[in-house]
Scaffold this motif. Sequence first.
Motif, short mmCIF file in Angstrom:
data_model
loop_
_atom_site.label_atom_id
_atom_site.label_comp_id
_atom_site.label_asym_id
_atom_site.label_seq_id
_atom_site.Cartn_x
_atom_site.Cartn_y
_atom_site.Cartn_z
N LYS A 210 1.18 -0.82 1.88
CA LYS A 210 2.01 0.14 2.60
C LYS A 210 1.42 0.43 3.97
O LYS A 210 2.11 0.38 5.00
N TYR A 211 0.11 0.73 4.00
CA TYR A 211 -0.52 1.08 5.28
C TYR A 211 -0.75 -0.16 6.14
O TYR A 211 -0.74 -0.08 7.36
N ILE B 59 7.08 4.73 8.70
CA ILE B 59 6.54 5.36 7.50
C ILE B 59 7.61 5.42 6.41
O ILE B 59 7.35 5.09 5.24
N THR C 137 7.81 -0.38 -0.08
CA THR C 137 6.63 -0.58 -0.93
C THR C 137 6.64 0.33 -2.16
O THR C 137 5.70 0.27 -2.95
N LYS C 138 7.66 1.17 -2.31
CA LYS C 138 7.70 2.07 -3.46
C LYS C 138 7.70 1.29 -4.76
O LYS C 138 6.92 1.57 -5.68
N SER D 264 8.42 1.76 5.32
CA SER D 264 7.33 1.18 4.53
C SER D 264 7.23 1.86 3.16
O SER D 264 6.98 1.20 2.15
N SER D 265 7.46 3.19 3.14
CA SER D 265 7.45 3.89 1.85
C SER D 265 8.57 3.39 0.96
O SER D 265 8.39 3.18 -0.25
#
Length: 596
Positions: free
Chosen positions: A13-14, A322, A329-330, A325-326
């Motif tokens: 995610k990061y 953010i 990638t959840k 990506s959240s």
Amino acid sequence: MIKRFLGHFRSIKYKFLFANLALLVILCSSIIYLWNVRTAQDTRISVGEYINEMLKITNDNLEVSLKDIYGLVNIAASDSDIVQILSKPSTISDAEYVQDDRKMRKYIAGLFTYKHYLNDITIAGNERNMYSLGHSVSFDFLTGQPWYGKLWNQEGATVLIPPHYNSDNPVTSSSQDDKVISIAKPVYGDNQAVGFVLADVRTQLLTDIFSSNLKGQVKMLVADTKTGNLIFKPQLAGLDQMASDSNAFAPIIQRIRNQEGSFYTRLGKVDYLIVYRYSPLTEWMMVALVPKSHLLEQFHQTRNLTLLISILFCGAAAIVSILVSSFLTKSILRLNRAINKVDGEHLHLQIQIKSNDEIGQLYRQFNQMVHRMKELMESTKRTEQEKRKAEIRALQAQINPHFLYNSLNTIKFLSVYQGADNIRKVTESLSKLMHIAMKDHSFITVAEELDYLQCYMNIQEFKYSNKFTYSVSVEDEMMICILPKLLLQPLLENALLHGIGPMKGQGMITLKGYRDGDLLIFRLQDNGVGMTQDAIDKIKSQKGENAGLGIRNVSSRIEMTFGHEYGVSVVSEPRLYTIVEVTLPAIERGEEDQYV
């Protein structure tokens, strides 16, 4: 704190977020930098072209105004009446002078029509023949000026005199507005100079022309290219003291090489863009001074606004990155946490992902893998349990062969004691068969295999009551070679049961063995009932009845042990014969490990 940050950076995610932000920052920085450099260059070029065009217009306006005065001077210098009046001697009578003065004033007054910047016109031949409208300077003052000598050295050409005080008493004319630009031309009569015409133009003409075209922070500087003196000085804050000194602008004049162009320079503590243009009529160089800060003022405002918008855009992009990506990638993070909980005791995923993308496919494939692992572990567990049971049964079964082997030895002892040779022979052969079968070795020599076959045939002779004969012919060099234990016995048994047994009359079985290079070949032939080609094909396709079980068993053992290039071939003719040929690799003791 640092460890926690590095731990976040290992997360997908990061990584996705940092990669997007880094790419965005690099992209925006590159665009802003290139835009900054290119816009600054374009601004300088655009401003330079604009100011150069304004200088051209200004120069054209100045030349148009001066050409009008040039025209007046040329007309006056070529007028025959003026030539006649100026040709008169200084001893003319007062009456004649008054008459000429009235005539000349009327003529000069006619020249002033629509000439707003024309200050005065002087027509002079000598000290007495000097005419003007209110001009108070003396003839001696005019003839003492530096331009007077140049007037007669130009062979009748018109002379432009830079701004000067045209007065006998310059103390009373200290203002810049009191200066004039003069245009003079000699007057000739009968091929000799009889006087000159002098027209004075107020320098307000320069101020008005330059101020009308170049406004704001843009100021004009006009220099005489012959003398280097300033014709017109700028009135710019911070430059007033420098403007009072012509030498302060000398470096600017020295850098001018062409008739027009531009460059940057520093005056005092301020950077300026210098744009210049040459005037062929006046032989003056017009220079425009533009403060660099003023030049890029609008550019800096636009740049700052662009930076602000870029920062806000990066912030918005960071928030969007953010969120994206959240969101993306959840499912991956959920799947990762569920996978970390999978171990030997928990073979199932505690989540459910219904998406049809790659993550959903990965979830389903991993879920299937976990189910297969679970089934495999359960199968392995059952296999291990069955294996332990089989080992126990095998240990229990080991007792029976030993007991039977010992019992056979007892029967053999009793048959010898009672003289029953047939029972002894059968018992002895059966005892040898069991002894060979009880050995742990998977491979035996050809000699041991032949002994085993002989023991088997000894028993079968009593069963079939001498219904067949049996002969063996094997090369001696083959005796030390090895082969899988009890490989030929099923073929021999198959020949007795299905070949010799059903036939009428005496049967015959022959076993021949020979070596062909690296091959061992055994050929077993009987004269039994034989087989049709269909029966042979069924045996090869594993669809035959019991008659083909022994052949298929031997063939499978050979292929599994040595490979498909070795095996069993069958040739038969109904009611005549059957030939079974076995092909094996020629190996000796110690070489069997590569096939086990």
